[in-house]
Design a protein around this motif. Structure first.
Motif, PDB file in Angstrom:
ATOM      1  N   ASP A  18      50.006  41.061  39.794  1.00 15.16           N
ATOM      2  CA  ASP A  18      49.055  40.114  39.378  1.00 15.16           C
ATOM      3  C   ASP A  18      49.097  40.015  37.848  1.00 15.16           C
ATOM      4  N   GLN A  21      51.880  38.152  36.004  1.00 19.58           N
ATOM      5  CA  GLN A  21      51.615  36.312  36.295  1.00 19.58           C
ATOM      6  C   GLN A  21      51.172  35.658  34.952  1.00 19.58           C
ATOM      7  N   ARG A  22      50.942  36.651  33.976  1.00 25.06           N
ATOM      8  CA  ARG A  22      50.166  36.264  32.766  1.00 25.06           C
ATOM      9  C   ARG A  22      51.273  35.400  32.132  1.00 25.06           C
ATOM     10  N   GLU A  23      50.927  34.252  31.446  1.00 27.97           N
ATOM     11  CA  GLU A  23      51.699  33.181  30.396  1.00 27.97           C
ATOM     12  C   GLU A  23      52.373  34.256  29.334  1.00 27.97           C
ATOM     13  N   HIS A 214      38.839  37.922  38.885  1.00 29.89           N
ATOM     14  CA  HIS A 214      39.348  37.352  37.637  1.00 29.89           C
ATOM     15  C   HIS A 214      38.409  36.793  36.542  1.00 29.89           C
ATOM     16  N   TYR A 242      45.512  41.985  32.130  1.00 31.73           N
ATOM     17  CA  TYR A 242      46.577  41.224  32.073  1.00 31.73           C
ATOM     18  C   TYR A 242      46.544  40.339  33.428  1.00 31.73           C
ATOM     19  N   GLY A 243      47.161  39.220  33.525  1.00 32.67           N
ATOM     20  CA  GLY A 243      46.798  38.263  34.653  1.00 32.67           C
ATOM     21  C   GLY A 243      46.971  36.851  34.320  1.00 32.67           C
ATOM     22  N   GLU A 244      46.947  36.360  35.615  1.00 35.11           N
ATOM     23  CA  GLU A 244      47.102  34.578  35.464  1.00 35.11           C
ATOM     24  C   GLU A 244      45.930  34.034  34.690  1.00 35.11           C
ATOM     25  N   ARG A 245      46.188  33.123  33.947  1.00 37.64           N
ATOM     26  CA  ARG A 245      44.992  32.285  33.311  1.00 37.64           C
ATOM     27  C   ARG A 245      44.043  32.950  32.407  1.00 37.64           C
ATOM     28  N   ASN A 248      42.852  39.257  34.755  1.00 39.14           N
ATOM     29  CA  ASN A 248      41.974  40.212  35.983  1.00 39.14           C
ATOM     30  C   ASN A 248      41.003  41.032  35.279  1.00 39.14           C
TER      31      ASN A 248
END
Length: 540
Positions: A18, A21-23, A214, A242-245, A248
């Motif tokens: 997960d 998946q960070r930009e 999240h 770290y994580g998407e959008r 987390n």
């Protein structure tokens, strides 16, 4: 793994899945292996390694760990439920999961009826069959299953009966853990408490619950804490959040909050002091600048700037610190700025091993010099090395390693080429000798740095170990256009230490020169101190 105490929590790290998946974050197989081994060393019990079959990198990652297993952590493979209208045994996706060779598998299934009908484009009944068939198949192949209920909280708010039915299906199929996921990150702590409490009442008493939050509402850590206090025993999150959008739940905040403040056991007490080092290690491996203001592990987490704060902390750290920084491997820092008082200067000097007397005229001179320079645009909060040199200068203890007599830099910008060729010529006095050297570089600062090193290396070969690792430029008064004053911060390091120096001028090259020169000088000072300490130790 099963919890054997009401105060035992299981930490589940998903940085390698997960978190990636960070930009702007990308890792190699080697990077993933290094991080996995560091998390294993920290004592994280569950480490989610990725989705084998989704990409070749993750397949190879699991192969590597089959050959060289972790010491204590369970490495976990991740996957979705089987596809609609298939059987689990015939789904190639699940064959890749089995080939990964992990004892534990995390399966993600849909909890929200909207996602079932709009995302999967199947029926609510088929979604339940997908959950059951997938888990039963993996159990028949000897795997232990964690079930991640995706979009759980949104699904429960919209259709609580169906959302609960998905959980009960996963439990009856043999899932040993049920993790409730706030996938969109929109739940607030009071909702979290109520919904988790509802779930605890609705499912069998022996069900082991987890939480996966999240940070889209900036409440991921608070939500995870609320869930634990409502009864969950597994906490999923990532190092540094770290994580998407928006990321987390940040394990670097969760673990100390749970362990130091709520009395839960997450990792061994002796390992908790490795948390700050682990946070910085991971940020270094993924090539992202660490968040200096991060709770617990940030460089500024225990930094004190205001004079009253510093004075109070010197007497009793509890006045302005919620825990002892050493508990999480961090340290107290006294920040020097134009707001500093005498207590800041005295405390800062002690961090450099210098004992000052407030009645010493040099102490007052340091404070006045500091404030005068900061009014000109210098900033010593992030340039400890330059401040130590300033302090040593006022005390008459600044060692003279070399003296710059002058320098020239010539740049050629060739049309059609992407780089600027630069040549620097520098004259340096070293040990009663004048040295004239020239060097080129891909820019004026690089050329100047190379020429200076070239002039000094025969006298100070240890300079070869010094590396310029960061270079920051800040325009201080942009309204003056090209005549604006510029502040340059240069970070340098040797094999075991980092230091930062500062330069200010209306000429960006002169500001850079100041910072680069002091960076080399401070590195030489550290080297001489290390040699002196070694000599003293040998003498004893």
């Amino acid at each position: 793994m099963t919890a054997n105490s009401s105060h035992q929590l299981w930490i589940y790290d998903t940085t390698l899945r997960d978190g990636t998946q960070r930009e702007g974050l990308s890792v190699s197989i080697e990077d993933k292996l290094r991080i996995a081994r560091r998390l294993d060393q920290l004592g994280i019990p569950f480490i989610e390694g990725g989705w084998p079959g989704a990409n070749p990198k993750d397949v190879q990652f699991f192969w590597h760990l089959q050959e060289e297993p972790l010491q204590q952590a369970e490495i976990v493979a991740f996957c979705y439920t089987r596809r609609p209208q298939k059987t689990a045994g015939d789904d190639p996706m699940l064959q890749a999961i089995l080939a990964a060779g992990t004892r534990w598998v995390t399966i993600v299934g849909k909890s929200w009826d909207l996602h079932v009908t709009e995302g999967l484009r199947t029926t609510l009944t088929e979604n339940l069959a997908m959950i059951q068939d997938t888990i039963e198949y993996l159990r028949s192949q000897g795997r232990r299953v964690i079930y991640d209920a995706e979009h759980w909280f949104d699904g429960y708010k919209q259709n609580p009966d169906y959302a609960l039915q998905t959980l009960k299906t996963a439990i009856s199929a043999g899932a040993e853990w049920i993790a409730l996921c706030d996938t969109n990150g929109g739940t607030l702590p009071h909702e979290m408490t109520q919904i988790v409490t509802d779930v605890v009442k609705a499912i069998p008493d022996n069900t082991q619950l987890g939480i996966h939050t999240h940070n889209d509402s900036d409440t991921a850590v608070a939500n995870a804490l609320a869930a634990v206090m409502a009864g969950v025993k597994m906490v999923q999150g990532t190092i540094n959040g770290y994580g998407e959008r928006c990321g987390n739940a940040n394990l670097c905040s969760l673990i100390p909050n749970l362990q130091l403040k709520l009395g839960y056991t997450c990792i061994e007490d002796s390992r908790l002091s490795e948390l700050t080092q682990t946070s910085r290690f991971v940020s270094e491996v993924v090539n992202l600048a660490p968040d200096e203001h991060a709770a617990f592990v940030g460089r500024s987490a225990f930094a004190h700037k205001g004079g009253l704060h510093v004075s109070a902390v010197e007497r009793n750290p509890l006045t302005y610190e919620h825990i002892q920084p050493e508990q999480v491997g961090n340290c107290r820092r006294i920040v020097i700025s134009e707001q500093s008082g005498m207590s800041n200067v005295l405390a800062k000097a002690r961090t450099f091993g210098i004992e000052l007397d407030k009645n010493n005229p040099a102490t007052g001179e340091i404070l006045q010099r500091l404030k005068a320079l900061e009014s000109e645009g210098y900033q010593f909060e992030a340039a400890d090395a330059s401040f130590e040199l300033l302090m040593r200068q006022a005390l008459g203890r600044r060692q003279s390693f070399f003296e710059i007599k002058g320098f020239q830099v010539h740049c050629d910008l060739v049309e059609g080429k992407e780089t600027t060729n630069a040549v620097a010529t520098i004259k340096v006095a070293v040990k009663n000798r004048d040295i004239l050297e020239a060097a080129d570089g891909n820019g004026p600062v690089a050329a100047l740095d190379a020429a200076l090193r070239k002039a000094l290396r025969n006298f100070y070969p240890q300079i070869a170990e010094f590396e310029l690792t960061d270079y920051k430029v800040r325009i201080l008064n942009g309204h003056t256009g090209t005549a604006a004053k510029t502040r340059v911060l240069v970070e340098s390091r040797n094999s075991h230490q980092r230091w930062t120096t500062v330069g200010v001028s209306t000429n960006i090259l002169e500001a850079s020169y100041q910072a680069v020169v002091e960076g080399l000088e401070y590195g030489l000072l550290l080297h001489s101190q290390a040699e002196a300490a070694l000599s003293t130790s040998s003498g004893n």
